[in-house]
Design a protein around this motif. Structure first.
Motif, PDB file in Angstrom:
ATOM      1  N   LEU A  44      -0.839  -2.145  -8.013  1.00  0.00           N
ATOM      2  CA  LEU A  44      -2.177  -2.703  -8.278  1.00  0.00           C
ATOM      3  C   LEU A  44      -2.136  -4.140  -8.781  1.00  0.00           C
ATOM      4  O   LEU A  44      -3.023  -4.571  -9.518  1.00  0.00           O
ATOM      5  N   ILE A  45      -1.140  -4.893  -8.390  1.00  0.00           N
ATOM      6  CA  ILE A  45      -1.014  -6.275  -8.881  1.00  0.00           C
ATOM      7  C   ILE A  45      -2.218  -7.117  -8.481  1.00  0.00           C
ATOM      8  O   ILE A  45      -2.797  -7.832  -9.308  1.00  0.00           O
ATOM      9  N   VAL A  46      -2.616  -7.036  -7.228  1.00  0.00           N
ATOM     10  CA  VAL A  46      -3.733  -7.864  -6.751  1.00  0.00           C
ATOM     11  C   VAL A  46      -5.052  -7.346  -7.313  1.00  0.00           C
ATOM     12  O   VAL A  46      -5.897  -8.125  -7.779  1.00  0.00           O
ATOM     13  N   GLU A  47      -5.239  -6.026  -7.300  1.00  0.00           N
ATOM     14  CA  GLU A  47      -6.496  -5.434  -7.762  1.00  0.00           C
ATOM     15  C   GLU A  47      -6.788  -5.785  -9.219  1.00  0.00           C
ATOM     16  O   GLU A  47      -7.949  -5.949  -9.597  1.00  0.00           O
ATOM     17  N   THR A  48      -5.749  -5.882 -10.048  1.00  0.00           N
ATOM     18  CA  THR A  48      -5.946  -6.154 -11.476  1.00  0.00           C
ATOM     19  C   THR A  48      -5.924  -7.648 -11.793  1.00  0.00           C
ATOM     20  O   THR A  48      -6.134  -8.038 -12.945  1.00  0.00           O
ATOM     21  N   GLY A  49      -5.645  -8.473 -10.772  1.00  0.00           N
ATOM     22  CA  GLY A  49      -5.568  -9.915 -11.013  1.00  0.00           C
ATOM     23  C   GLY A  49      -4.263 -10.365 -11.632  1.00  0.00           C
ATOM     24  O   GLY A  49      -4.113 -11.535 -12.010  1.00  0.00           O
TER      25      GLY A  49
ATOM     26  N   GLY B  98       0.837  -1.190   0.000  1.00  0.00           N
ATOM     27  CA  GLY B  98       0.000   0.000   0.000  1.00  0.00           C
ATOM     28  C   GLY B  98       0.873   1.242   0.000  1.00  0.00           C
ATOM     29  O   GLY B  98       2.089   1.167   0.207  1.00  0.00           O
ATOM     30  N   ILE B  99       0.245   2.387  -0.242  1.00  0.00           N
ATOM     31  CA  ILE B  99       0.989   3.639  -0.217  1.00  0.00           C
ATOM     32  C   ILE B  99       1.603   3.831   1.177  1.00  0.00           C
ATOM     33  O   ILE B  99       0.952   3.620   2.195  1.00  0.00           O
ATOM     34  N   GLY B 100       2.906   4.142   1.208  1.00  0.00           N
ATOM     35  CA  GLY B 100       3.575   4.341   2.481  1.00  0.00           C
ATOM     36  C   GLY B 100       3.945   3.060   3.206  1.00  0.00           C
ATOM     37  O   GLY B 100       4.371   3.105   4.361  1.00  0.00           O
ATOM     38  N   SER B 101       3.818   1.914   2.529  1.00  0.00           N
ATOM     39  CA  SER B 101       4.145   0.646   3.201  1.00  0.00           C
ATOM     40  C   SER B 101       5.646   0.338   3.169  1.00  0.00           C
ATOM     41  O   SER B 101       6.128  -0.492   3.938  1.00  0.00           O
ATOM     42  N   GLY B 102       6.364   0.997   2.264  1.00  0.00           N
ATOM     43  CA  GLY B 102       7.804   0.749   2.150  1.00  0.00           C
ATOM     44  C   GLY B 102       8.180  -0.145   0.978  1.00  0.00           C
ATOM     45  O   GLY B 102       9.289  -0.656   0.910  1.00  0.00           O
ATOM     46  N   LYS B 103       7.265  -0.294   0.030  1.00  0.00           N
ATOM     47  CA  LYS B 103       7.520  -1.132  -1.142  1.00  0.00           C
ATOM     48  C   LYS B 103       8.755  -0.686  -1.902  1.00  0.00           C
ATOM     49  O   LYS B 103       9.560  -1.521  -2.340  1.00  0.00           O
ATOM     50  N   SER B 104       8.925   0.615  -2.079  1.00  0.00           N
ATOM     51  CA  SER B 104      10.070   1.121  -2.840  1.00  0.00           C
ATOM     52  C   SER B 104      11.389   0.794  -2.152  1.00  0.00           C
ATOM     53  O   SER B 104      12.398   0.522  -2.806  1.00  0.00           O
ATOM     54  N   THR B 105      11.386   0.817  -0.825  1.00  0.00           N
ATOM     55  CA  THR B 105      12.598   0.469  -0.069  1.00  0.00           C
ATOM     56  C   THR B 105      12.967  -0.988  -0.308  1.00  0.00           C
ATOM     57  O   THR B 105      14.133  -1.324  -0.571  1.00  0.00           O
ATOM     58  N   VAL B 106      11.975  -1.873  -0.249  1.00  0.00           N
ATOM     59  CA  VAL B 106      12.226  -3.296  -0.500  1.00  0.00           C
ATOM     60  C   VAL B 106      12.682  -3.511  -1.944  1.00  0.00           C
ATOM     61  O   VAL B 106      13.578  -4.310  -2.207  1.00  0.00           O
TER      62      VAL B 106
ATOM     63  N   ALA C  26      -0.608 -13.519  -0.890  1.00  0.00           N
ATOM     64  CA  ALA C  26       0.853 -13.374  -0.978  1.00  0.00           C
ATOM     65  C   ALA C  26       1.566 -14.707  -0.799  1.00  0.00           C
ATOM     66  O   ALA C  26       1.121 -15.572  -0.046  1.00  0.00           O
ATOM     67  N   THR C  27       2.688 -14.851  -1.490  1.00  0.00           N
ATOM     68  CA  THR C  27       3.610 -15.953  -1.231  1.00  0.00           C
ATOM     69  C   THR C  27       4.444 -15.627   0.000  1.00  0.00           C
ATOM     70  O   THR C  27       4.693 -16.484   0.847  1.00  0.00           O
ATOM     71  N   VAL C  28       4.875 -14.355   0.068  1.00  0.00           N
ATOM     72  CA  VAL C  28       5.691 -13.866   1.180  1.00  0.00           C
ATOM     73  C   VAL C  28       5.166 -12.505   1.606  1.00  0.00           C
ATOM     74  O   VAL C  28       4.852 -11.666   0.754  1.00  0.00           O
ATOM     75  N   VAL C  29       5.054 -12.293   2.912  1.00  0.00           N
ATOM     76  CA  VAL C  29       4.693 -10.978   3.447  1.00  0.00           C
ATOM     77  C   VAL C  29       5.900 -10.407   4.178  1.00  0.00           C
ATOM     78  O   VAL C  29       6.489 -11.059   5.042  1.00  0.00           O
ATOM     79  N   ILE C  30       6.297  -9.193   3.800  1.00  0.00           N
ATOM     80  CA  ILE C  30       7.367  -8.465   4.474  1.00  0.00           C
ATOM     81  C   ILE C  30       6.714  -7.471   5.429  1.00  0.00           C
ATOM     82  O   ILE C  30       5.932  -6.615   5.014  1.00  0.00           O
TER      83      ILE C  30
ATOM     84  N   VAL D 250       5.078 -10.969  -3.497  1.00  0.00           N
ATOM     85  CA  VAL D 250       5.564 -10.415  -2.237  1.00  0.00           C
ATOM     86  C   VAL D 250       4.732  -9.182  -1.902  1.00  0.00           C
ATOM     87  O   VAL D 250       4.597  -8.278  -2.725  1.00  0.00           O
ATOM     88  N   VAL D 251       4.176  -9.174  -0.699  1.00  0.00           N
ATOM     89  CA  VAL D 251       3.405  -8.017  -0.231  1.00  0.00           C
ATOM     90  C   VAL D 251       4.162  -7.360   0.917  1.00  0.00           C
ATOM     91  O   VAL D 251       4.518  -8.029   1.893  1.00  0.00           O
TER      92      VAL D 251
END
Length: 201
Positions: free
Chosen positions: A115-120, A9-17, A170-174, A129-130
């Motif tokens: 939007l990977i999950v939202e778009t299927g 989600g926005i602000g979750s830290g996806k870009s850092t990962v 998710a396969t993996v949750v960070i 990875v979420v």
């Protein structure tokens, strides 16, 4: 090629990962970059967006004013659908072009997209990875890092699919509560899993 989806989600830290995975050797395909390329001046996507939203979404230098477009579609679901109908096919085409260069390799390719999950789209991935964070931490980051008001941050978070729903597929949750010291070992463990699962095409 091992195809990995990275979302959150926005602000979750996806870009850092995403940056951490790139440092470990992943090829990162960034959906935001593809979306920018899809509406660059001179492209069919640019022309269609201007036709749909008017000349006020064009900056003086001739480029698209993405903030003006975002402000328009954020408050109007029909406008958002119209924009997505223009940009999504072009983004998908660019995405496939990016993947073509790695299909016959043992590369770990990470598709970094909100939007990977939202778009299927997760159905076509080898690994999903979420990156998850508590809502209050998301709000804090958006206020501190992006200059949003607290209400704007909460509205933006509320407009997205809850992270709990993304975690279900998710396969993996960070878990990213903001401490880099806690994030590094999780990314190391993820990278180990990806290296085990990569398979030559």
């Amino acid at each position: 090629m091992l195809l990995v989806g990275l979302t959150g989600g926005i602000g979750s830290g996806k870009s850092t990962v995403s940056r951490m995975l790139a440092q470990r050797g992943a090829v990162v395909v960034d959906a935001d970059d593809l979306a920018r390329r899809a509406v660059e001046p001179g492209t069919p996507g640019f022309q269609k967006v201007v036709e749909a939203f008017g000349s006020e979404v064009v900056k003086p230098d001739g480029s698209l004013d993405r903030e003006a477009v975002a402000a328009n579609v954020f408050v109007d679901p029909d406008s958002r659908k119209r924009l997505e109908s223009i940009t999504h096919p072009e983004v998908f085409r660019l995405y496939q072009e990016e993947l073509d260069g790695y299909r016959d390799t043992d590369s770990i390719v990470v598709f970094d997209a909100p939007l990977i999950v939202e778009t299927g789209a997760h159905a076509g991935l080898d690994v999903l990875v979420v990156v998850s964070a508590p809502v209050e931490e998301q709000v804090r980051r958006l206020v501190a890092d992006r200059g949003m008001t607290e209400q704007a941050a909460r509205d933006r978070i509320a407009s997205q699919l809850p992270l709990e729903e993304k975690e279900k597929v998710a396969t993996v949750v960070i878990r990213n509560d903001g401490r880099i010291g806690d994030l590094e070992p999780q990314v190391d463990a993820l990278w180990g899993l990806l290296e085990e699962r990569r398979r030559p095409s």
